[in-house]
Design a protein around this motif. Structure first.
Motif, PDB file in Angstrom:
ATOM      1  N   UNK A  57      -5.719  -8.652   2.732  1.00  0.00           N
ATOM      2  CA  UNK A  57      -5.689  -7.838   3.762  1.00  0.00           C
ATOM      3  C   UNK A  57      -6.845  -6.890   3.744  1.00  0.00           C
ATOM      4  N   UNK A  58      -7.544  -6.718   4.661  1.00  0.00           N
ATOM      5  CA  UNK A  58      -8.736  -5.971   4.498  1.00  0.00           C
ATOM      6  C   UNK A  58      -8.596  -4.459   5.359  1.00  0.00           C
ATOM      7  N   UNK A  59      -7.963  -4.644   6.448  1.00  0.00           N
ATOM      8  CA  UNK A  59      -7.683  -3.518   7.190  1.00  0.00           C
ATOM      9  C   UNK A  59      -6.516  -2.535   6.701  1.00  0.00           C
ATOM     10  N   UNK A  60      -7.062  -1.241   6.837  1.00  0.00           N
ATOM     11  CA  UNK A  60      -6.111  -0.190   6.321  1.00  0.00           C
ATOM     12  C   UNK A  60      -4.791  -0.367   7.250  1.00  0.00           C
ATOM     13  N   UNK A  61      -3.721   0.330   6.524  1.00  0.00           N
ATOM     14  CA  UNK A  61      -2.261   0.013   7.087  1.00  0.00           C
ATOM     15  C   UNK A  61      -2.055   1.117   8.091  1.00  0.00           C
ATOM     16  N   UNK A  62      -1.361   0.979   8.775  1.00  0.00           N
ATOM     17  CA  UNK A  62      -0.772   1.538  10.086  1.00  0.00           C
ATOM     18  C   UNK A  62      -0.117   2.673   9.452  1.00  0.00           C
ATOM     19  N   UNK A  63       0.446   3.870  10.333  1.00  0.00           N
ATOM     20  CA  UNK A  63       1.328   4.932   9.588  1.00  0.00           C
ATOM     21  C   UNK A  63       2.765   4.303   9.526  1.00  0.00           C
ATOM     22  N   UNK A  64       2.869   3.167  10.628  1.00  0.00           N
ATOM     23  CA  UNK A  64       4.393   2.485  10.462  1.00  0.00           C
ATOM     24  C   UNK A  64       4.217   1.781   9.274  1.00  0.00           C
ATOM     25  N   UNK A  65       3.186   1.213   8.956  1.00  0.00           N
ATOM     26  CA  UNK A  65       3.142   0.264   7.814  1.00  0.00           C
ATOM     27  C   UNK A  65       3.540   1.124   6.329  1.00  0.00           C
ATOM     28  N   UNK A  66       2.865   2.312   6.465  1.00  0.00           N
ATOM     29  CA  UNK A  66       3.144   2.934   5.346  1.00  0.00           C
ATOM     30  C   UNK A  66       4.470   3.723   5.114  1.00  0.00           C
ATOM     31  N   UNK A  67       5.051   4.127   6.094  1.00  0.00           N
ATOM     32  CA  UNK A  67       6.385   4.563   6.634  1.00  0.00           C
ATOM     33  C   UNK A  67       7.525   3.605   6.046  1.00  0.00           C
ATOM     34  N   UNK A  68       7.157   2.312   6.581  1.00  0.00           N
ATOM     35  CA  UNK A  68       8.117   1.199   5.962  1.00  0.00           C
ATOM     36  C   UNK A  68       8.109   1.066   4.504  1.00  0.00           C
ATOM     37  N   UNK A  69       6.844   1.212   4.049  1.00  0.00           N
ATOM     38  CA  UNK A  69       6.607   0.870   2.719  1.00  0.00           C
ATOM     39  C   UNK A  69       7.227   1.974   1.740  1.00  0.00           C
ATOM     40  N   UNK A  70       7.173   3.053   2.517  1.00  0.00           N
ATOM     41  CA  UNK A  70       7.966   4.420   1.656  1.00  0.00           C
ATOM     42  C   UNK A  70       9.578   4.055   1.409  1.00  0.00           C
ATOM     43  N   UNK A  71      10.045   3.475   2.498  1.00  0.00           N
ATOM     44  CA  UNK A  71      11.373   3.165   2.418  1.00  0.00           C
ATOM     45  C   UNK A  71      11.690   1.828   2.026  1.00  0.00           C
ATOM     46  N   UNK A  72      10.819   1.083   1.508  1.00  0.00           N
ATOM     47  CA  UNK A  72      11.019  -0.199   0.856  1.00  0.00           C
ATOM     48  C   UNK A  72      11.359  -1.302   1.727  1.00  0.00           C
ATOM     49  N   UNK A  73      10.748  -0.968   3.130  1.00  0.00           N
ATOM     50  CA  UNK A  73      11.005  -1.948   4.405  1.00  0.00           C
ATOM     51  C   UNK A  73       9.730  -2.891   4.674  1.00  0.00           C
ATOM     52  N   UNK A  74       8.821  -2.415   3.905  1.00  0.00           N
ATOM     53  CA  UNK A  74       7.403  -3.147   4.367  1.00  0.00           C
ATOM     54  C   UNK A  74       7.227  -4.518   3.852  1.00  0.00           C
ATOM     55  N   UNK A  75       6.454  -5.072   4.264  1.00  0.00           N
ATOM     56  CA  UNK A  75       6.074  -6.698   3.917  1.00  0.00           C
ATOM     57  C   UNK A  75       5.423  -6.364   2.448  1.00  0.00           C
ATOM     58  N   UNK A  76       5.467  -7.376   1.800  1.00  0.00           N
ATOM     59  CA  UNK A  76       4.724  -7.320   0.383  1.00  0.00           C
ATOM     60  C   UNK A  76       3.541  -7.122   0.351  1.00  0.00           C
ATOM     61  N   UNK A  77       2.799  -7.915   1.552  1.00  0.00           N
ATOM     62  CA  UNK A  77       1.421  -7.858   1.535  1.00  0.00           C
ATOM     63  C   UNK A  77       0.991  -6.373   1.794  1.00  0.00           C
ATOM     64  N   UNK A  78       1.357  -5.636   2.450  1.00  0.00           N
ATOM     65  CA  UNK A  78       1.278  -4.114   2.591  1.00  0.00           C
ATOM     66  C   UNK A  78       1.179  -3.463   1.291  1.00  0.00           C
ATOM     67  N   UNK A  79       2.458  -3.824   0.582  1.00  0.00           N
ATOM     68  CA  UNK A  79       2.460  -2.914  -0.630  1.00  0.00           C
ATOM     69  C   UNK A  79       1.213  -3.433  -1.542  1.00  0.00           C
ATOM     70  N   UNK A  80       0.691  -4.748  -1.446  1.00  0.00           N
ATOM     71  CA  UNK A  80      -0.349  -5.124  -2.141  1.00  0.00           C
ATOM     72  C   UNK A  80      -1.716  -4.380  -1.708  1.00  0.00           C
ATOM     73  N   UNK A  81      -1.814  -4.272  -0.540  1.00  0.00           N
ATOM     74  CA  UNK A  81      -3.167  -3.620  -0.030  1.00  0.00           C
ATOM     75  C   UNK A  81      -2.976  -2.075  -0.455  1.00  0.00           C
ATOM     76  N   UNK A  82      -1.948  -1.607  -0.224  1.00  0.00           N
ATOM     77  CA  UNK A  82      -2.133  -0.156  -0.389  1.00  0.00           C
ATOM     78  C   UNK A  82      -2.178   0.138  -2.094  1.00  0.00           C
ATOM     79  N   UNK A  83      -1.575  -0.692  -2.777  1.00  0.00           N
ATOM     80  CA  UNK A  83      -1.761  -0.687  -4.277  1.00  0.00           C
ATOM     81  C   UNK A  83      -3.311  -0.586  -4.762  1.00  0.00           C
ATOM     82  N   UNK A  84      -4.192  -1.365  -3.971  1.00  0.00           N
ATOM     83  CA  UNK A  84      -5.567  -1.684  -4.135  1.00  0.00           C
ATOM     84  C   UNK A  84      -6.569  -0.680  -3.198  1.00  0.00           C
ATOM     85  N   UNK A  85      -5.814   0.346  -2.430  1.00  0.00           N
ATOM     86  CA  UNK A  85      -6.674   0.945  -1.376  1.00  0.00           C
ATOM     87  C   UNK A  85      -6.462   2.502  -1.731  1.00  0.00           C
TER      88      UNK A  85
END
Lengths: 185, 173
Positions: free
Chosen positions: A1-29
């Motif tokens: 995943x090269x594009x940055x996460x959207x606000x919604x992606x980040x919000x879902x990550x905050x509550x543990x509802x995001x796709x694992x791919x988003x979590x991986x991207x945020x971990x490296x960005x």
């Protein structure tokens, strides 16, 4: 995943509802991690825990009583549903049969206690209407009562053999009873 | 998806287990009465709504199917009971959203104060449908599926409303 996460992606990550791919991207960005940290801060500011409202004990009791009543109702409903379908008419028939039996036996008992004048009288030709082995005033009274009622007249009640059952037959029995009483005081 | 222990409680209540009924009440009592207070703004009315809400919930048994969480189910029940109560008591006051941060959810309800400060003004400026999603998300801490159930809308619609609201919130703050 090269594009940055959207606000919604980040919000879902905050509550543990995001796709694992988003979590991986945020971990490296680093940029997305910063945005996530800011979102977490804002979410804390937005959070408004509900006010603690004291619930009176009587209110608790009323609702819990309602809960228990409903539970009892539910259990009863399920018990009814568990009965085999083919047996259900039987459950309705049993009380009806019991009621019918009671009525039958009560009627039978009343019949047994009724004056024998209401029964067919084989020995009535002798004047012994109640077939108690003797002719007395009681036989006359029973026949008089039978005449007043709607019950069919037994031909054996025809004491004077005139082809009718009437007051003359009552008188004859009464006369016989008095005569017998005189003879056997 | 509802927590497994919540599903288990509902299953037991569907079998007429009185202890399960009582546990459902104890778990959600404070949340329901707190939510009701937010809508109606006073304790006595909130307690009335608490009783009516659980009476309505209990009436769903047997045969109650939990599709998401119980809070997702309870939210619209509480909200509609509050609307009915306020209508009945004729205490509905039109709220000028330009002057207050309270706003309203159904054109009838007040919502006791949003977070103080800059967020209050931003939230009140959001379209009503986005504002309700934001409140469910941040004030009541509901998940996407729970919000979808509470508002009876698809999860995709919740995502869309939340996404748009977040863009505004994060841009302005």
């Amino acid at each position: 995943m090269t594009e940055h996460s959207t606000e919604l992606d980040l919000e879902l990550l905050r509550t543990g509802e995001a796709d694992p791919a988003i979590a991986r991207h945020v971990a490296g960005c680093a940029q997305c991690r910063d945005r996530l940290a800011r979102l977490e801060r804002d979410a804390r500011a937005l959070a408004m825990p509900l006010a603690a409202i004291e619930v009176p004990a009587e209110c608790d009791r009323a609702i819990l009583a309602l809960a228990r009543r409903r539970a009892g109702f539910v259990a009863e409903q399920l018990e009814r549903r568990r009965r085999p379908r083919w047996l259900r008419p039987l459950y309705a028939a049993v009380p009806l049969a019991a009621a019918a039996s009671i009525i039958f036996f009560v009627t039978l008992q009343r019949g047994a206690q009724a004056p024998q004048a209401t029964a067919p009288l084989a020995a009535a030709a002798t004047g012994d209407i109640n077939r108690d082995g003797r002719v007395d005033i009681v036989d006359a009274l029973l026949l008089a009562r039978a005449l007043k009622s709607d019950q069919p007249h037994d031909p054996a009640w025809d004491q004077n053999r005139d082809g009718r059952v009437d007051q003359a037959d009552v008188d004859r029995i009464a006369q016989a009873a008095v005569s017998l009483q005189r003879r056997h005081p | 998806m509802a927590p497994s222990d919540e599903r288990e409680l509902v299953a037991r209540a569907n079998q007429g287990d009185a202890a399960a009924f009582e546990e459902l009440y104890r778990r959600h009592r404070d949340w329901v009465v707190g939510l009701a207070w937010r809508f109606v703004g006073n304790r006595d009315d909130a307690l009335d709504v608490l009783q009516e809400t659980f009476a309505a919930l209990f009436d769903r048994f047997p045969g109650f199917a939990l599709t998401s969480s119980l809070r997702g189910y309870l939210y619209p029940v509480v909200k509609h009971r509050c609307i009915s109560l306020l209508r009945k008591r004729r205490r509905v006051v039109a709220i000028d959203e330009a002057r207050t941060a309270r706003g309203d959810l159904a054109g009838e309800l007040a919502w006791q104060p949003d977070p103080p400060g800059e967020f209050a003004e931003i939230i009140s400026a959001l379209p009503a449908e986005q504002r309700e999603v934001v409140r469910l998300r941040f004030a009541l801490d509901l998940k996407l599926e729970e919000i979808a159930q509470a508002l009876a809308i698809p999860t995709g619609t919740v995502k869309s409303r939340l996404h748009n609201a977040l863009k505004v919130l994060l841009k302005v703050v």
